[in-house]
Design an enzyme around this catalytic site. Sequence first.
Site, mmCIF file in Angstrom:
data_model
loop_
_atom_site.group_PDB
_atom_site.id
_atom_site.type_symbol
_atom_site.label_atom_id
_atom_site.label_comp_id
_atom_site.label_asym_id
_atom_site.label_seq_id
_atom_site.Cartn_x
_atom_site.Cartn_y
_atom_site.Cartn_z
ATOM 1 N N ASP A 10 0.878 -1.163 0.000
ATOM 2 C CA ASP A 10 0.000 0.000 0.000
ATOM 3 C C ASP A 10 0.929 1.231 0.000
ATOM 4 O O ASP A 10 2.126 1.107 0.294
ATOM 5 C CB ASP A 10 -0.845 -0.067 1.276
ATOM 6 C CG ASP A 10 -1.686 1.160 1.498
ATOM 7 O OD1 ASP A 10 -2.407 1.554 0.580
ATOM 8 O OD2 ASP A 10 -1.601 1.738 2.602
ATOM 9 N N LEU A 11 0.415 2.398 -0.323
ATOM 10 C CA LEU A 11 1.292 3.585 -0.369
ATOM 11 C C LEU A 11 1.135 4.447 0.890
ATOM 12 O O LEU A 11 2.040 4.533 1.721
ATOM 13 C CB LEU A 11 0.972 4.396 -1.637
ATOM 14 C CG LEU A 11 1.768 5.690 -1.834
ATOM 15 C CD1 LEU A 11 3.258 5.427 -1.950
ATOM 16 C CD2 LEU A 11 1.269 6.420 -3.095
ATOM 17 N N THR A 18 1.193 10.142 3.840
ATOM 18 C CA THR A 18 0.402 11.188 3.185
ATOM 19 C C THR A 18 -0.927 11.417 3.905
ATOM 20 O O THR A 18 -1.631 12.369 3.595
ATOM 21 C CB THR A 18 0.162 10.848 1.696
ATOM 22 O OG1 THR A 18 0.039 9.436 1.572
ATOM 23 C CG2 THR A 18 1.307 11.319 0.826
ATOM 24 N N SER A 115 -2.415 0.879 -4.464
ATOM 25 C CA SER A 115 -2.953 2.009 -3.695
ATOM 26 C C SER A 115 -4.313 2.438 -4.222
ATOM 27 O O SER A 115 -4.570 2.369 -5.419
ATOM 28 C CB SER A 115 -1.967 3.183 -3.811
ATOM 29 O OG SER A 115 -2.562 4.365 -3.344
ATOM 30 N N GLU A 170 -0.057 -3.320 4.660
ATOM 31 C CA GLU A 170 -1.186 -2.375 4.741
ATOM 32 C C GLU A 170 -1.270 -1.692 6.103
ATOM 33 O O GLU A 170 -0.997 -2.327 7.118
ATOM 34 C CB GLU A 170 -2.499 -3.144 4.564
ATOM 35 C CG GLU A 170 -3.206 -2.963 3.260
ATOM 36 C CD GLU A 170 -3.719 -1.564 2.986
ATOM 37 O OE1 GLU A 170 -3.800 -0.753 3.929
ATOM 38 O OE2 GLU A 170 -4.048 -1.271 1.835
HETATM 39 P P1 B16 Z 1 -6.764 10.149 -3.705
HETATM 40 P P2 B16 Z 1 -3.638 4.138 0.018
HETATM 41 C C1 B16 Z 1 -5.554 6.018 -0.021
HETATM 42 O O1 B16 Z 1 -4.224 5.635 -0.278
HETATM 43 C C2 B16 Z 1 -5.622 6.858 1.242
HETATM 44 O O2 B16 Z 1 -5.261 6.069 2.360
HETATM 45 C C3 B16 Z 1 -7.030 7.372 1.425
HETATM 46 O O3 B16 Z 1 -7.092 8.173 2.589
HETATM 47 C C4 B16 Z 1 -7.441 8.176 0.192
HETATM 48 O O4 B16 Z 1 -8.776 8.625 0.309
HETATM 49 C C5 B16 Z 1 -7.299 7.296 -1.045
HETATM 50 O O5 B16 Z 1 -5.967 6.813 -1.147
HETATM 51 C C6 B16 Z 1 -7.646 8.048 -2.325
HETATM 52 O O6 B16 Z 1 -6.667 9.023 -2.562
HETATM 53 O O7 B16 Z 1 -7.770 11.152 -3.267
HETATM 54 O O8 B16 Z 1 -5.353 10.683 -3.795
HETATM 55 O O9 B16 Z 1 -7.179 9.445 -4.994
HETATM 56 O O10 B16 Z 1 -3.587 3.993 1.497
HETATM 57 O O11 B16 Z 1 -4.571 3.135 -0.667
HETATM 58 O O12 B16 Z 1 -2.285 4.192 -0.628
HETATM 59 MG MG MG Z 2 -2.841 3.094 3.394
#
Ligand code: B16
Ligand code: MG
Length: 219
Positions: A10-11, A18, A115, A170
């Site tokens: 996961d990122l 972030t 991610s 994760e």
């Molecule tokens: P975006 P991950 C997720 O990243 C975040 O944890 C989550 O808080 C966020 O809403 C989601 O990405 C969408 O991100 O708005 O940049 O498309 O943890 O799956 O790497």
């Molecule tokens: Mg995450």
Amino acid sequence: MTEIEACIFDLDGVIVDTAKYHYLAWKRLAKELDFDFSKNDNEQLKGVSRMTSLDNLLGIGKLSFSQEEKLKLAEKKNFWYVEYITKMTPEEILPGVIEFINTLRENKIKIALASASKNAVKILNQINMMNYFDVIIDGTKVKEAKPNPEVFLKSAEELGIEPKYCVVFEDAVAGIQAAINAQMNNVGIGTSDILTKADYVMNSFENFNFDQLRKYFIK
Ligand code: B16
Ligand code: MG
């Protein structure tokens, strides 16, 4: 598990933090909509898609909007979020991540990024990590959000590795559930009181290497 052939990362919350930038941008939106949004509330937004995050946020503020208005609000939040991540540097990579990935490389383990974020490639470029992954599956490539296993299954498929030989890393409850739904082994990054369903939980990648991972999973 008989062997580990791939690791899927996961990122947000695993490679970089972030979540703090998501929080600042959502908080700013909540302020504009005239309600308070706490760090504790932010936990509900981790790991889930942008639109689900917005629905959760609006639920906290007890507000409802049309689909069209919601798209505009999400766009506004994303604009602020991108302003923050545009300033990110490789120094923000979480401790031990690069060293651990290097031990995977030495052992010929395939590596994927999985991610929910549509900004994943931008973040990887900011932190100079695009070249560490054999496969990148992000929020632009999947239809279903975690806990749906799509993002992990697609990663394994593109790597050409069966789910049972993959280990997912994760930080989010929804992400661990997605790994379980994908029938993959998993490591929770965080604490076991929150990541109750993870196979193994650790605080960070500091001093962690492939041999330790193997010892835990290969019986
Ligand atoms: P975006 P991950 C997720 O990243 C975040 O944890 C989550 O808080 C966020 O809403 C989601 O990405 C969408 O991100 O708005 O940049 O498309 O943890 O799956 O790497
Ligand atoms: Mg995450």
